[in-house]
Design an enzyme around this catalytic site. Sequence first.
Site, short mmCIF file in Angstrom:
data_model
loop_
_atom_site.label_atom_id
_atom_site.label_comp_id
_atom_site.label_asym_id
_atom_site.label_seq_id
_atom_site.Cartn_x
_atom_site.Cartn_y
_atom_site.Cartn_z
N LYS A 28 8.37 0.16 -1.73
CA LYS A 28 7.44 1.29 -1.58
C LYS A 28 7.45 1.81 -0.14
O LYS A 28 7.57 3.01 0.10
CB LYS A 28 6.01 0.85 -1.93
CG LYS A 28 4.94 1.87 -1.55
CD LYS A 28 3.55 1.41 -1.89
CE LYS A 28 2.79 0.80 -0.74
NZ LYS A 28 2.37 1.72 0.31
N ASN A 29 7.35 0.88 0.80
CA ASN A 29 7.21 1.33 2.19
C ASN A 29 8.52 1.85 2.78
O ASN A 29 8.53 2.42 3.87
CB ASN A 29 6.66 0.19 3.06
CG ASN A 29 5.19 -0.07 2.76
OD1 ASN A 29 4.57 0.68 2.01
ND2 ASN A 29 4.64 -1.14 3.33
N ARG A 99 -1.98 7.82 2.67
CA ARG A 99 -1.86 7.97 4.11
C ARG A 99 -0.41 8.25 4.55
O ARG A 99 -0.16 9.02 5.48
CB ARG A 99 -2.38 6.66 4.72
CG ARG A 99 -2.41 6.60 6.19
CD ARG A 99 -2.93 5.25 6.60
NE ARG A 99 -2.40 4.93 7.91
CZ ARG A 99 -2.89 5.38 9.03
NH1 ARG A 99 -3.94 6.16 9.02
NH2 ARG A 99 -2.34 5.06 10.19
N CYS A 123 -9.72 5.05 4.50
CA CYS A 123 -8.99 4.11 3.66
C CYS A 123 -9.98 3.10 3.16
O CYS A 123 -11.04 2.91 3.75
CB CYS A 123 -7.92 3.46 4.51
SG CYS A 123 -6.87 2.36 3.60
N ARG A 128 -8.27 4.37 9.53
CA ARG A 128 -6.89 4.08 9.95
C ARG A 128 -6.40 5.37 10.59
O ARG A 128 -5.88 6.25 9.93
CB ARG A 128 -6.03 3.68 8.74
CG ARG A 128 -6.42 2.33 8.18
CD ARG A 128 -5.70 2.07 6.88
NE ARG A 128 -4.28 1.80 7.06
CZ ARG A 128 -3.40 1.75 6.05
NH1 ARG A 128 -3.81 1.96 4.82
NH2 ARG A 128 -2.13 1.50 6.28
N PRO A 129 -6.58 5.46 11.91
CA PRO A 129 -6.32 6.73 12.59
C PRO A 129 -4.83 7.07 12.67
O PRO A 129 -3.97 6.23 12.37
CB PRO A 129 -6.89 6.49 13.99
CG PRO A 129 -6.90 5.02 14.17
CD PRO A 129 -7.03 4.41 12.81
N ASP A 131 -3.85 8.65 15.66
CA ASP A 131 -3.81 9.06 17.07
C ASP A 131 -2.47 8.72 17.74
O ASP A 131 -1.98 9.48 18.59
CB ASP A 131 -4.99 8.47 17.85
CG ASP A 131 -5.11 6.96 17.69
OD1 ASP A 131 -4.76 6.44 16.60
OD2 ASP A 131 -5.53 6.28 18.64
N ASP A 313 0.36 -7.28 4.49
CA ASP A 313 0.37 -6.88 3.08
C ASP A 313 0.45 -8.07 2.12
O ASP A 313 0.42 -7.89 0.91
CB ASP A 313 1.54 -5.91 2.80
CG ASP A 313 1.27 -4.52 3.37
OD1 ASP A 313 0.12 -4.26 3.80
OD2 ASP A 313 2.20 -3.69 3.39
N ARG A 405 -0.25 2.26 -7.43
CA ARG A 405 0.27 2.93 -6.24
C ARG A 405 1.47 2.16 -5.68
O ARG A 405 2.37 2.77 -5.10
CB ARG A 405 -0.81 3.01 -5.15
CG ARG A 405 -1.90 4.02 -5.43
CD ARG A 405 -2.75 4.20 -4.20
NE ARG A 405 -1.91 4.47 -3.03
CZ ARG A 405 -2.32 4.39 -1.78
NH1 ARG A 405 -3.57 4.04 -1.51
NH2 ARG A 405 -1.51 4.64 -0.77
C1 UD1 Z 1 2.32 0.54 7.11
C2 UD1 Z 1 2.48 0.13 5.68
C3 UD1 Z 1 1.32 -0.75 5.23
C4 UD1 Z 1 1.16 -1.93 6.18
C5 UD1 Z 1 1.11 -1.47 7.63
C6 UD1 Z 1 1.14 -2.63 8.61
C7 UD1 Z 1 3.66 2.02 4.75
C8 UD1 Z 1 3.66 3.19 3.84
N1 UD1 Z 1 2.53 1.32 4.85
O1 UD1 Z 1 1.12 1.31 7.19
O2 UD1 Z 1 1.61 -1.22 3.91
O3 UD1 Z 1 -0.02 -2.63 5.87
O4 UD1 Z 1 2.22 -0.62 7.94
O5 UD1 Z 1 2.27 -3.39 8.43
O6 UD1 Z 1 4.68 1.66 5.32
N2 UD1 Z 1 -2.95 2.49 14.25
C9 UD1 Z 1 -3.74 3.22 15.10
N3 UD1 Z 1 -3.40 4.54 15.32
C10 UD1 Z 1 -2.33 5.11 14.71
C11 UD1 Z 1 -1.53 4.35 13.85
C12 UD1 Z 1 -1.87 3.03 13.62
O7 UD1 Z 1 -4.72 2.73 15.66
O8 UD1 Z 1 -2.07 6.30 14.94
C13 UD1 Z 1 -3.28 1.07 14.00
C14 UD1 Z 1 -3.74 0.81 12.56
O9 UD1 Z 1 -5.11 1.10 12.37
C15 UD1 Z 1 -3.40 -0.64 12.39
C16 UD1 Z 1 -2.11 -0.80 13.21
O10 UD1 Z 1 -2.11 0.30 14.11
O11 UD1 Z 1 -4.40 -1.44 12.98
C17 UD1 Z 1 -0.85 -0.78 12.40
O12 UD1 Z 1 -0.86 0.32 11.51
P1 UD1 Z 1 0.47 1.03 11.03
O13 UD1 Z 1 1.64 0.12 11.26
O14 UD1 Z 1 0.53 2.39 11.58
O15 UD1 Z 1 0.23 1.13 9.45
P2 UD1 Z 1 0.83 2.19 8.48
O16 UD1 Z 1 2.12 2.72 9.01
O17 UD1 Z 1 -0.22 3.15 8.08
#
Ligand code: UD1
Length: 425
Positions: A28-29, A99, A123, A128-129, A131, A313, A405
């Site tokens: 999926k990812n 997301r 979420c 889950r920002p 930024d 995960d 999903r």
């Molecule tokens: C991806 C995976 C999800 C997995 C996660 C962590 C996909 C589609 N989803 O989610 O299954 O649980 O990686 O391995 O691949 N963060 C911020 N700001 C940002 C982006 C992230 O603060 O702009 C924080 C998040 O809140 C979290 C951490 O960074 O604490 C990691 O998140 P991130 O790796 O970005 O998760 P996703 O890519 O959304």
Amino acid sequence: MRSVLRMDYFEIIGKKQLNGIVKISGSKNAVLPVMAASILNDSPLKLNNVPTLSDSRTMASILESMGSKIVFIDNNSINIDNSGLDNPFASYDLVRTMRASFYVLGPLLARFKKAKVSLPGGCAWGPRPVDFHIKAFEKLGVKIKLENGYVLANASNIRGAKIHFPKISVGATGNVLMLAVLAKGTTVIKNAAAEPEIQQLCNMLNEMGAEISGIGSNTLTIKGVDSLKNLDEISIIPDRIEAGTFMIAVAATGGKVVLENINSMHLKDVIKQLTQVGVNIIEKGNSLEIHAINIDIKPSIMETNEYPGFPTDLQAQWMILMCLANGDSTLKENIYFDRFTHILELNRLGCKIKLDGSLARIKGNRKLIGADVMSTDIRASAALIIAALCAEGKTTISRVYHIDRGYDKIEEKLTKLGAQIIRKK
Ligand code: UD1
């Protein structure tokens, strides 16, 4: 499409051993960023080993809403034709359900130099920002305005930059990569994600003529190129999280199962941790044999970490396994500070888990009894299914649209292994 599955629930009669062979689906990812990266391609791209998931259908709907033509060739292959994609706009209606839809921003900017993409909503497990994505795009020279919940971005004047993420982010790394490959000059991403799904994206982009080095490490260097060439075909890597979920399910229920279509390199830590708590695992090429007949699960002190560490995960699934261990365990969540919605539901089934900040304290030796529970997110649902498979009597799990999903035909796969699980409406 979403609402069709809204009312489904699972009825599971527990205490059945899992035995047999299960084929793991595509990741999926990995499929989501690959589908987003297809935007950079304007002749047909064929994707193989695509999992049948509502998330991949959501990404397909987003691409179609922008002008793509998507044909499902068979259950696991799709053809994406982006020659007619001419509307770089992703609506709130579609983005809010997933997301990862935000992945389209980078490739849209690379292709059209401008885009309007909805900010993803909240979420199930808290804010889950995005930024990191926005700040990194700005460093590359993208002009960004936030208006009415939308990101309005203009990339007419971009150039390579040094980006250092405060925390490793899979999504932000992927998004920035898809733009940086076409930015003038060199971009260096420090604290980049090394996840296999990001590795597949990098390899795909390189096949299209990008110049990314450091793949699989936490520093990626991207030498911008003037244009990319089209790619005809790509096969999605096996889903390491689905594989890990089945491995834990077999460990929890007992039995002997062969997992086919896996990449054991991507599961090194999961294999190590399961072996340490007493599960016998034999690696054979692209399959894995899990032996868990009459084993005693040992307790563990675990924490989640970015790849190659133990994946967040699989945190919920590991938690239920530790409820069955012959002693008490702890599990620390290091990626998300509040990804624990499954604890209350697991406790309804007889688990005894207490939360201390982001550390879960798990009582072992629990006898689980079936109950009515509710799915709260994709992986929490998987943990509830494993718990139900181990519980005495009947469990119903509502809101299974969460599991749809991210897990391809989970009830069919479990039924083939001997589980008693029925989808009801
Ligand atoms: C991806 C995976 C999800 C997995 C996660 C962590 C996909 C589609 N989803 O989610 O299954 O649980 O990686 O391995 O691949 N963060 C911020 N700001 C940002 C982006 C992230 O603060 O702009 C924080 C998040 O809140 C979290 C951490 O960074 O604490 C990691 O998140 P991130 O790796 O970005 O998760 P996703 O890519 O959304």
